[in-house]
Design a protein around this motif. Structure first.
Motif, PDB file in Angstrom:
ATOM      1  N   GLU A   9      17.645 -23.328  11.692  1.00  0.00           N
ATOM      2  CA  GLU A   9      18.403 -23.135  12.924  1.00  0.00           C
ATOM      3  C   GLU A   9      17.831 -21.975  13.708  1.00  0.00           C
ATOM      4  O   GLU A   9      17.445 -20.951  13.144  1.00  0.00           O
ATOM      5  N   ASP A  10      17.762 -22.161  15.024  1.00  0.00           N
ATOM      6  CA  ASP A  10      17.413 -21.076  15.928  1.00  0.00           C
ATOM      7  C   ASP A  10      18.216 -21.282  17.211  1.00  0.00           C
ATOM      8  O   ASP A  10      19.097 -22.150  17.264  1.00  0.00           O
ATOM      9  N   ALA A  11      17.912 -20.533  18.238  1.00  0.00           N
ATOM     10  CA  ALA A  11      18.671 -20.618  19.488  1.00  0.00           C
ATOM     11  C   ALA A  11      18.548 -21.991  20.154  1.00  0.00           C
ATOM     12  O   ALA A  11      19.429 -22.405  20.897  1.00  0.00           O
ATOM     13  N   ALA A  12      17.484 -22.716  19.863  1.00  0.00           N
ATOM     14  CA  ALA A  12      17.238 -24.010  20.510  1.00  0.00           C
ATOM     15  C   ALA A  12      17.886 -25.182  19.779  1.00  0.00           C
ATOM     16  O   ALA A  12      18.045 -26.256  20.353  1.00  0.00           O
ATOM     17  N   GLY A  13      18.252 -25.022  18.499  1.00  0.00           N
ATOM     18  CA  GLY A  13      18.838 -26.155  17.785  1.00  0.00           C
ATOM     19  C   GLY A  13      18.930 -25.933  16.295  1.00  0.00           C
ATOM     20  O   GLY A  13      18.596 -24.874  15.767  1.00  0.00           O
ATOM     21  N   LYS A  14      19.381 -27.004  15.622  1.00  0.00           N
ATOM     22  CA  LYS A  14      19.609 -26.950  14.181  1.00  0.00           C
ATOM     23  C   LYS A  14      19.206 -28.284  13.566  1.00  0.00           C
ATOM     24  O   LYS A  14      19.513 -29.342  14.119  1.00  0.00           O
ATOM     25  N   VAL A  15      18.521 -28.223  12.422  1.00  0.00           N
ATOM     26  CA  VAL A  15      18.087 -29.413  11.696  1.00  0.00           C
ATOM     27  C   VAL A  15      18.542 -29.285  10.238  1.00  0.00           C
ATOM     28  O   VAL A  15      18.419 -28.211   9.635  1.00  0.00           O
ATOM     29  N   PHE A  16      19.060 -30.385   9.698  1.00  0.00           N
ATOM     30  CA  PHE A  16      19.459 -30.469   8.291  1.00  0.00           C
ATOM     31  C   PHE A  16      18.666 -31.623   7.698  1.00  0.00           C
ATOM     32  O   PHE A  16      18.773 -32.759   8.145  1.00  0.00           O
ATOM     33  N   ALA A  17      17.819 -31.339   6.710  1.00  0.00           N
ATOM     34  CA  ALA A  17      16.948 -32.355   6.119  1.00  0.00           C
ATOM     35  C   ALA A  17      17.206 -32.462   4.617  1.00  0.00           C
ATOM     36  O   ALA A  17      17.429 -31.456   3.946  1.00  0.00           O
ATOM     37  N   VAL A  18      17.181 -33.710   4.121  1.00  0.00           N
ATOM     38  CA  VAL A  18      17.411 -33.980   2.698  1.00  0.00           C
ATOM     39  C   VAL A  18      16.358 -34.979   2.241  1.00  0.00           C
ATOM     40  O   VAL A  18      16.184 -36.031   2.861  1.00  0.00           O
ATOM     41  N   PHE A  19      15.648 -34.667   1.145  1.00  0.00           N
ATOM     42  CA  PHE A  19      14.555 -35.496   0.642  1.00  0.00           C
ATOM     43  C   PHE A  19      14.791 -35.824  -0.830  1.00  0.00           C
ATOM     44  O   PHE A  19      14.990 -34.914  -1.636  1.00  0.00           O
ATOM     45  N   ASN A  20      14.759 -37.096  -1.185  1.00  0.00           N
ATOM     46  CA  ASN A  20      14.794 -37.513  -2.582  1.00  0.00           C
ATOM     47  C   ASN A  20      13.345 -37.614  -3.046  1.00  0.00           C
ATOM     48  O   ASN A  20      12.607 -38.500  -2.630  1.00  0.00           O
ATOM     49  N   LEU A  21      12.945 -36.727  -3.931  1.00  0.00           N
ATOM     50  CA  LEU A  21      11.560 -36.656  -4.394  1.00  0.00           C
ATOM     51  C   LEU A  21      11.365 -37.373  -5.719  1.00  0.00           C
ATOM     52  O   LEU A  21      10.428 -37.074  -6.456  1.00  0.00           O
ATOM     53  N   VAL A  28      23.830 -36.855  -3.722  1.00  0.00           N
ATOM     54  CA  VAL A  28      23.751 -35.413  -3.512  1.00  0.00           C
ATOM     55  C   VAL A  28      25.082 -34.934  -2.944  1.00  0.00           C
ATOM     56  O   VAL A  28      25.601 -35.526  -2.000  1.00  0.00           O
ATOM     57  N   ARG A  29      25.632 -33.881  -3.521  1.00  0.00           N
ATOM     58  CA  ARG A  29      26.888 -33.309  -3.044  1.00  0.00           C
ATOM     59  C   ARG A  29      26.626 -31.894  -2.538  1.00  0.00           C
ATOM     60  O   ARG A  29      25.935 -31.113  -3.192  1.00  0.00           O
ATOM     61  N   PHE A  30      27.200 -31.606  -1.390  1.00  0.00           N
ATOM     62  CA  PHE A  30      27.084 -30.284  -0.773  1.00  0.00           C
ATOM     63  C   PHE A  30      28.475 -29.683  -0.670  1.00  0.00           C
ATOM     64  O   PHE A  30      29.411 -30.358  -0.265  1.00  0.00           O
ATOM     65  N   THR A  31      28.596 -28.416  -1.031  1.00  0.00           N
ATOM     66  CA  THR A  31      29.862 -27.703  -0.936  1.00  0.00           C
ATOM     67  C   THR A  31      29.617 -26.380  -0.235  1.00  0.00           C
ATOM     68  O   THR A  31      28.835 -25.564  -0.716  1.00  0.00           O
ATOM     69  N   GLY A  32      30.254 -26.186   0.898  1.00  0.00           N
ATOM     70  CA  GLY A  32      30.039 -24.968   1.668  1.00  0.00           C
ATOM     71  C   GLY A  32      28.614 -24.902   2.164  1.00  0.00           C
ATOM     72  O   GLY A  32      27.817 -25.805   1.946  1.00  0.00           O
ATOM     73  N   GLY A  33      28.279 -23.888   2.863  1.00  0.00           N
ATOM     74  CA  GLY A  33      26.893 -23.716   3.290  1.00  0.00           C
ATOM     75  C   GLY A  33      26.649 -24.029   4.752  1.00  0.00           C
ATOM     76  O   GLY A  33      27.547 -24.420   5.479  1.00  0.00           O
ATOM     77  N   PRO A  34      25.424 -23.859   5.175  1.00  0.00           N
ATOM     78  CA  PRO A  34      25.076 -23.942   6.600  1.00  0.00           C
ATOM     79  C   PRO A  34      24.923 -25.359   7.146  1.00  0.00           C
ATOM     80  O   PRO A  34      24.671 -25.524   8.327  1.00  0.00           O
ATOM     81  N   TYR A  35      25.066 -26.395   6.324  1.00  0.00           N
ATOM     82  CA  TYR A  35      24.848 -27.770   6.783  1.00  0.00           C
ATOM     83  C   TYR A  35      26.007 -28.302   7.627  1.00  0.00           C
ATOM     84  O   TYR A  35      25.867 -29.318   8.301  1.00  0.00           O
ATOM     85  N   ARG A  36      27.165 -27.657   7.601  1.00  0.00           N
ATOM     86  CA  ARG A  36      28.345 -28.175   8.298  1.00  0.00           C
ATOM     87  C   ARG A  36      28.069 -28.371   9.782  1.00  0.00           C
ATOM     88  O   ARG A  36      27.399 -27.558  10.418  1.00  0.00           O
TER      89      ARG A  36
END
Length: 70
Positions: A9-21, A28-36
């Motif tokens: 994230e920066d002033a221009a936008g926000k990206v949330f990426a998830v990769f199954n390797l 995948v479960r997310f609890t709290g954090g910056p992805y909201r």
């Protein structure tokens, strides 16, 4: 680890990426954090909203890239 995720994230936008390797499907479960937030998946243009708790099902070797709606 089988799954890599990050938020950038920066002033221009926000990206949330998830990769199954891995060669196995992953939930995948997310609890709290910056992805909201409210997003659009970059490749499919489908809307997605993530709250305090979220889960994603990922096929083997798949990925998702979400771009925040501002």
């Amino acid at each position: 680890a089988a799954v890599l995720s990050f938020v950038r994230e920066d002033a221009a936008g926000k990206v949330f990426a998830v990769f199954n390797l891995s060669a196995q499907a992953q939930t995948v479960r997310f609890t709290g954090g910056p992805y909201r937030g409210d997003y659009v998946e970059y490749f499919t243009q489908q809307a997605a909203a993530f709250g305090d708790q979220a889960a994603l099902d990922l096929a083997p070797w798949s990925y998702r890239v979400y771009v925040a709606q501002r």
